[in-house]
Design a protein around this motif. Structure first.
Motif: not given
Length: 252
Positions: A36-37, A104-115, A121-126
């Motif tokens: 989560p966020s 600050i916190w970006s996000s996306m949704y990725l379909q991983l195999p076997n999920a 997925l959360n991505i920091h500003r860094y």
């Protein structure tokens, strides 16, 4: 433990160079984490053990953009060193959706195999500069309309749509025509018979009961020393003139 971006990217490129095809060019590398966020960590920490459980369930990955693919490999929780490769997607078929670039916190949704469903997925500003480079591989319709603009993202990428296909328009169901109230199986209602007017019956005059005389009152018994009252219906006896007393002036 690698902390600087340059060191982490060098480790990833070194790891992927061992399995990459000849002539592969590495463009950008982004560190992401699942769950989560991260803004909710302060809330989770208020509940005993909940913050620790959420932290231990997060997974860390590196997304690396090359000239032909996007490579996903694990990242160590403690050292950030790249691990095994878990997925490789062609640049034109990255299964990503609901990409949102934030301050600050970006996000996306990725379909991983076997999920069973896409993974957040959360991505920091860094890692924002690398995320902007990765955005060149996002398919049309994958960017959330509330997202901040990507500096290197292609223009005119409407949301929503998976794999570049917009959602079909919703079909408006026509309203059913108004149906009149159905008649009763072809049988008309019988005509209503007027209620015959009946005169009100005359009131019967009941004869007045005969007048009953009040019963005679019984006198109370006389008190001691009181003269006995005369009997009812008996006239008073005539009064005798007073004879006077001997020696009274009236006798003279």
């Amino acid at each position: 433990m690698a902390i600087r971006r340059a060191k982490q990217k060098a480790q990833v490129i070194e790891k992927l160079s061992q399995v990459a095809p000849p002539g592969e060019t590495f463009i950008a590398c982004v560190h992401v984490e699942t769950g989560p966020s991260p803004w909710l960590n302060a809330v989770f920490d208020e509940v005993p053990l909940l913050g620790l459980i959420v932290a231990l369930t997060r997974r860390f990955y590196f997304l690396t953009l090359t000239n032909s693919s996007i490579v996903v490999n694990t990242a160590s929780r403690w050292t950030n060193r790249p691990g095994e490769v878990v997925a490789v997607f062609p640049r034109h078929a990255l299964p990503v959706s609901r990409v949102k670039r934030a301050s600050i916190w970006s996000s996306m949704y990725l379909q991983l195999p076997n999920a069973a469903k896409p993974t957040r997925l959360n991505i920091h500003r860094y890692w924002r500069a690398e995320l902007d480079q990765l955005s060149t591989a996002f398919p049309p319709g994958s960017i959330d309309p509330s997202s901040q603009p990507f500096e290197l993202a292609p223009k005119g990428m409407p949301y929503p749509g998976q794999q570049g296909q917009p959602f079909p328009q919703q079909q408006a169901y026509p309203a059913p025509p108004a149906q009149p109230y159905p008649p009763q199986q072809g049988q008309p209602y019988p005509p209503q018979q007027p209620y015959p007017a009946q005169p009100y019956p005359q009131q019967q005059a009941y004869p007045a009961p005969p007048a009953q005389p009040y019963p005679p009152q019984q006198p109370y018994p006389p008190q001691p020393g009181q003269p006995y009252p005369p009997q009812q219906g008996q006239p008073y006896p005539p009064q005798q003139p007073y004879g006077g007393q001997p020696g009274h002036p009236a006798q003279r």
